[in-house]
Design an enzyme around this catalytic site. Structure first.
Site, PDB file in Angstrom:
ATOM      1  N   HIS A 144      35.199  39.757  41.732  1.00  0.00           N
ATOM      2  CA  HIS A 144      34.728  41.104  41.381  1.00  0.00           C
ATOM      3  C   HIS A 144      34.257  41.247  39.940  1.00  0.00           C
ATOM      4  CE1 HIS A 144      37.100  42.132  44.999  1.00  0.00           C
ATOM      5  NE2 HIS A 144      36.150  43.040  45.152  1.00  0.00           N
ATOM      6  N   HIS A 154      30.819  37.564  46.530  1.00  0.00           N
ATOM      7  CA  HIS A 154      31.438  38.815  46.995  1.00  0.00           C
ATOM      8  C   HIS A 154      30.701  39.259  48.261  1.00  0.00           C
ATOM      9  CE1 HIS A 154      32.412  43.067  47.307  1.00  0.00           C
ATOM     10  NE2 HIS A 154      33.506  42.784  46.623  1.00  0.00           N
ATOM     11  N   HIS A 198      32.151  46.547  53.061  1.00  0.00           N
ATOM     12  CA  HIS A 198      32.674  45.973  51.810  1.00  0.00           C
ATOM     13  C   HIS A 198      31.503  45.481  50.955  1.00  0.00           C
ATOM     14  CE1 HIS A 198      35.465  42.693  49.890  1.00  0.00           C
ATOM     15  NE2 HIS A 198      35.160  43.655  49.035  1.00  0.00           N
ATOM     16  N   HIS A 244      37.653  47.804  46.465  1.00  0.00           N
ATOM     17  CA  HIS A 244      38.568  47.183  45.491  1.00  0.00           C
ATOM     18  C   HIS A 244      38.470  47.776  44.093  1.00  0.00           C
ATOM     19  CE1 HIS A 244      38.329  43.846  48.600  1.00  0.00           C
ATOM     20  NE2 HIS A 244      39.592  44.208  48.579  1.00  0.00           N
TER      21      HIS A 244
HETATM   22 FE   LIG Z   1      35.484  43.842  46.926  1.00  0.00          FE
END
Ligand SMILES: [Fe+2]
Length: 130
Positions: free
Chosen positions: A18, A46, A52, A119
């Site tokens: 990330h 990612h 996501h 996240h």
């Molecule tokens: Fe993520």
């Protein structure tokens, strides 16, 4: 109350997918344009799916010995496979990376902030000398 800054995560981009990767020269000339690339997942990819994905990257510059931080740009990544057919059935995905150019009159620090939709917020920094 916990400050927003305390919610921003960081780490080594080689180990944590990330963390934004800021790529630009370490040393630039006063008021001369230079390129800056910011990407996510240079070492460990990612995901980029409807469920996501990276929603945006913001780039900031904090000049050395100054009080305030300047926003250089905000880059939205809007396509993640959405479609009337359903999640991940769409024809387009925006890759979470951006190239821009800027010029600076003082040395300082570039900060990149990125939002993963599940996240949270992630940051990184890179010093630029003159
Ligand atoms: Fe993520």
């Amino acid at each position: 109350m916990i400050k927003l800054g305390e919610r921003i995560q960081e780490g080594d981009w080689k180990a944590e997918k990330h963390v934004p990767v800021i790529e630009c020269p370490d040393l630039v000339k006063v008021n001369e344009l230079f390129e800056v690339k910011v990407s996510i997942g240079k070492e460990i990819g990612h995901p980029n799916t409807t469920e996501h994905h990276i929603s945006w990257i913001s780039l900031y510059f904090h000049p050395q010995d100054e009080k305030f931080t300047y926003q250089v740009g905000h880059f939205e990544f809007s396509a993640h496979g959405e479609s009337v057919e359903g999640a991940n059935k769409g024809p387009v995905y925006t890759q979470h990376e951006v190239k821009t150019a800027l010029k600076i009159s003082k040395p300082g620090t570039l900060y990149a902030l990125a939002l993963c939709n599940i996240h949270g917020l992630w940051q990184s920094a890179k010093e630029v000398k003159i």
